[in-house]
Each structure stands twice: as C-alpha cells, then as structure tokens.
Design a protein around this motif. Sequence first.
Motif, PDB file in Angstrom:
ATOM      1  N   MET A  51       0.838  -1.169   0.000  1.00  0.00           N
ATOM      2  CA  MET A  51       0.000   0.000   0.000  1.00  0.00           C
ATOM      3  C   MET A  51       0.883   1.232   0.000  1.00  0.00           C
ATOM      4  N   GLY A  52       0.585   2.172  -0.866  1.00  0.00           N
ATOM      5  CA  GLY A  52       1.382   3.384  -0.991  1.00  0.00           C
ATOM      6  C   GLY A  52       1.080   4.380   0.105  1.00  0.00           C
ATOM      7  N   THR A  53       1.726   5.519   0.010  1.00  0.00           N
ATOM      8  CA  THR A  53       1.478   6.570   0.988  1.00  0.00           C
ATOM      9  C   THR A  53       0.184   7.293   0.633  1.00  0.00           C
ATOM     10  N   PRO A  54      -0.601   7.718   1.625  1.00  0.00           N
ATOM     11  CA  PRO A  54      -1.838   8.429   1.327  1.00  0.00           C
ATOM     12  C   PRO A  54      -1.550   9.746   0.617  1.00  0.00           C
ATOM     13  N   THR A  83      -7.707   0.568   1.369  1.00  0.00           N
ATOM     14  CA  THR A  83      -7.079  -0.204   0.293  1.00  0.00           C
ATOM     15  C   THR A  83      -6.675   0.725  -0.851  1.00  0.00           C
ATOM     16  N   ASP A  84      -5.902   0.198  -1.801  1.00  0.00           N
ATOM     17  CA  ASP A  84      -5.382   1.014  -2.892  1.00  0.00           C
ATOM     18  C   ASP A  84      -6.418   1.418  -3.931  1.00  0.00           C
ATOM     19  N   ARG A  85      -7.429   0.614  -4.139  1.00  0.00           N
ATOM     20  CA  ARG A  85      -8.313   0.838  -5.272  1.00  0.00           C
ATOM     21  C   ARG A  85      -9.241   2.066  -5.171  1.00  0.00           C
ATOM     22  N   PRO A  86      -9.998   2.252  -4.090  1.00  0.00           N
ATOM     23  CA  PRO A  86     -10.981   3.343  -4.108  1.00  0.00           C
ATOM     24  C   PRO A  86     -10.349   4.732  -4.033  1.00  0.00           C
ATOM     25  N   ALA A 109      -5.076   5.959  -1.376  1.00  0.00           N
ATOM     26  CA  ALA A 109      -3.968   5.344  -0.643  1.00  0.00           C
ATOM     27  C   ALA A 109      -2.872   4.868  -1.581  1.00  0.00           C
ATOM     28  N   ARG A 110      -2.765   5.456  -2.756  1.00  0.00           N
ATOM     29  CA  ARG A 110      -1.731   5.054  -3.699  1.00  0.00           C
ATOM     30  C   ARG A 110      -0.985   6.294  -4.206  1.00  0.00           C
ATOM     31  N   GLU A 111       0.023   6.096  -5.015  1.00  0.00           N
ATOM     32  CA  GLU A 111       0.845   7.200  -5.482  1.00  0.00           C
ATOM     33  C   GLU A 111       0.092   8.189  -6.375  1.00  0.00           C
ATOM     34  N   ASN A 112      -0.705   7.679  -7.319  1.00  0.00           N
ATOM     35  CA  ASN A 112      -1.452   8.559  -8.234  1.00  0.00           C
ATOM     36  C   ASN A 112      -2.948   8.295  -8.103  1.00  0.00           C
ATOM     37  N   CYS A 113      -3.688   9.324  -7.776  1.00  0.00           N
ATOM     38  CA  CYS A 113      -5.149   9.165  -7.653  1.00  0.00           C
ATOM     39  C   CYS A 113      -5.707   9.097  -9.035  1.00  0.00           C
TER      40      CYS A 113
END
Length: 131
Positions: free
Chosen positions: A1-4, A98-101, A127-131
């Motif tokens: 999981m990436g940084t928020p 989670t990363d997806r939403p 919660a990932r690098e690029n929204c």
Amino acid sequence: MGTPRLVWHAARARLGVLLAALVVGSAVPATAAEPGRLPDRASYVDGSHYLAGQLTEGAGRWVHYQRKKCATCAWKHYATRRADARGRFRFRIEFPRTDRPVWRYRGLAPAAGDLPRLEGRVWLACARENC
C-alpha cells in the motif's frame, strides 16, 4: 500500500481535467480572491490529514464537508463545523484503507443572511501514489 495522497481537481466544461495535484505535507494557498469559492487547503499535522481554511467574512458561519466514495455515488454529509471568531475552520479527513478506491471531499458554506453560498474544490483522497 502506498502513501496516502490528497489531490484537488476541478471540472472544466464537463471534461474533468486535472488542474493541479498536491502531495500532502505542502499546502495550496487559499484563493480568497475568487468570489463564490470556499478558501480551503490541505495540511498534514501530527500524522493526520486536514482540510482547513479561513473565511474572509462571516465569523461563526457554518461550514459543511461532503464525501462520496465513488465517482458515480451521491454526495453524503461528512462533517459540519462552525468557523471560529476569526473565520477559521478545520476538518480531519479519512482515507480508504485499500489502494483501489478514491474518495472525494468538497466543502461548502451555505448562504447566510446577506453572505453568498461558497463552494470549495473537490479533493481526491486515495492510498496510492497517483489518484
């Protein structure tokens, strides 16, 4: 999981063009000069993410934040605060686990007396690098 990450965007002629991105930890200056715009910015303090701002008029005015958890979902009430005597407000925001939403937040200050309705930017939280 990436940084928020927290990103803001504005729709331009229904194209949904991404105008700017913000990595939480730095702040976007409030745009109080724009009429009808809620001057909000993102901040990161003591391990928590906030959307905060300061109203130029209407100390003690109610400020509402709404959230939607998907692009096609309806806006739902998230939190309501009253601006302090100096017009400042601050909301702690949550991120998906989670990363997806991608969750969307927007602020508004309803019309009060002779003060106009103010609407804020739409902020994306993921919660990932690029929204």
